[in-house]
Scaffold this motif. Sequence first.
Motif, short mmCIF file in Angstrom:
data_model
loop_
_atom_site.label_atom_id
_atom_site.label_comp_id
_atom_site.label_asym_id
_atom_site.label_seq_id
_atom_site.Cartn_x
_atom_site.Cartn_y
_atom_site.Cartn_z
N SER A 41 2.70 2.32 -5.64
CA SER A 41 2.11 3.35 -6.48
C SER A 41 1.66 2.73 -7.80
O SER A 41 1.60 1.50 -7.93
CB SER A 41 3.11 4.49 -6.73
N VAL B 261 7.41 9.09 -6.38
CA VAL B 261 6.31 9.95 -6.80
C VAL B 261 6.75 11.41 -6.83
O VAL B 261 6.34 12.17 -7.70
CB VAL B 261 5.10 9.76 -5.86
N LEU C 25 -2.60 7.83 -3.51
CA LEU C 25 -2.62 6.70 -4.44
C LEU C 25 -3.63 6.83 -5.57
O LEU C 25 -3.29 6.61 -6.74
CB LEU C 25 -2.87 5.40 -3.67
N GLN D 5 -2.49 9.29 -7.90
CA GLN D 5 -1.32 8.80 -8.63
C GLN D 5 -1.74 7.97 -9.84
O GLN D 5 -1.04 7.96 -10.86
CB GLN D 5 -0.44 7.98 -7.68
#
Length: 376
Positions: A140, A146, A192, A195
């Motif tokens: 990440s 997460v 991703l 993120q």
Amino acid sequence: MSHLLFTPVTLPTPDGHGLEVGNRAFVAPMCQYAVDATDGVPTDWHLSHLGALAAGGFGLVVAEATGVEARGRISPQDLGLWEDGQVSAHARLVDFIHGQDRVAGVQLAHAGGKASTWPMLPGFSDVTVPAAEGGWQTVSAVDGPVLPDLDAAAGLTEDGIAQVVASFAEAARRADAAGYDVVQIHAAHGYLVHQFLSPLTNTRTDGYGGDLDGRSRLLREIVAAVREVWPDSKPLGVRVSGTDWVDDGLQVGEVASVLRDLVDAGQISWIDVSSGGLTDGSTIPVGPGYQVPLAVSVTDTLAEAGLGQDAAVVSAVGLIEDALQAETVLATGQAHAVSIGRAALVNPHWAAQAAAELRVPRSELPHAPQFFRARF
């Protein structure tokens, strides 16, 4: 009777010709968790699923989140385009969709810290798959989980980020080899790219974190790398989460400004506006068309910069379930197209039925000719 939903829409392309889609009912990519061999190769299930949607009249059929790396899959049962051996099975899907005179798309994805989870199917829990049962170390923006129920991800180094960017480009090259007409980069739903975009999960202090310019750098690098290998005759799209639905999270104005710059640079020409994915969802006002205002914000931001439908098509998604609702979104200028998800799972012939409800002439209903006796 006038109806926008079943008029063509052109996705702009860098070569200036554009790609015409026969109608504005798009299929949203929907994970099927059907790769039991865990090798990323499409199966008969995917042919049946996507083929039914193509035969049922949708103008653009988009295959589910497809991993650009094996470690980027949401679950071990996801599709992939991380190696050349997966291309021929994707080409089989594309050939059938083209055989129905539909446009074929694929969503290229990396789940990041939300990878290596069990499939979202009955009997499975929404947690990380242990390594002993086929799971893997996730990555990440930074070290840590997460979401609370997931194992800790490893923060990507700058070399690791470069590898991810290259993997998106290679997957796009394979998508082109398979014959896909459109690629959509998945930058939504807490995976991703999202993120990195969101301040909820990106606390980096280098050039990939901090302000919006830093947090959006990964998306911008992926788009640039994919556009380098993706033919100028084919559109490139992005699916985004327009907001995290919390005050300290990603906001639609930020997202819209990044998209505006990508459109203005001629790098993307299709934007699908979703939301959420990095919280427990308790603050999300779920209801019919609840994400449409986010699409409006993006459309308005583009328009303020002089970027209209001839620069980028904006599609709305999120509990758009009936023909009149979809037509209203288009007729009121809230979006240029609609992406249909759950309603398409319920009824793969949603598009043909919606056309009948909008009184499209029977001879023009967008279904396979084999269904001419159906009473839509």
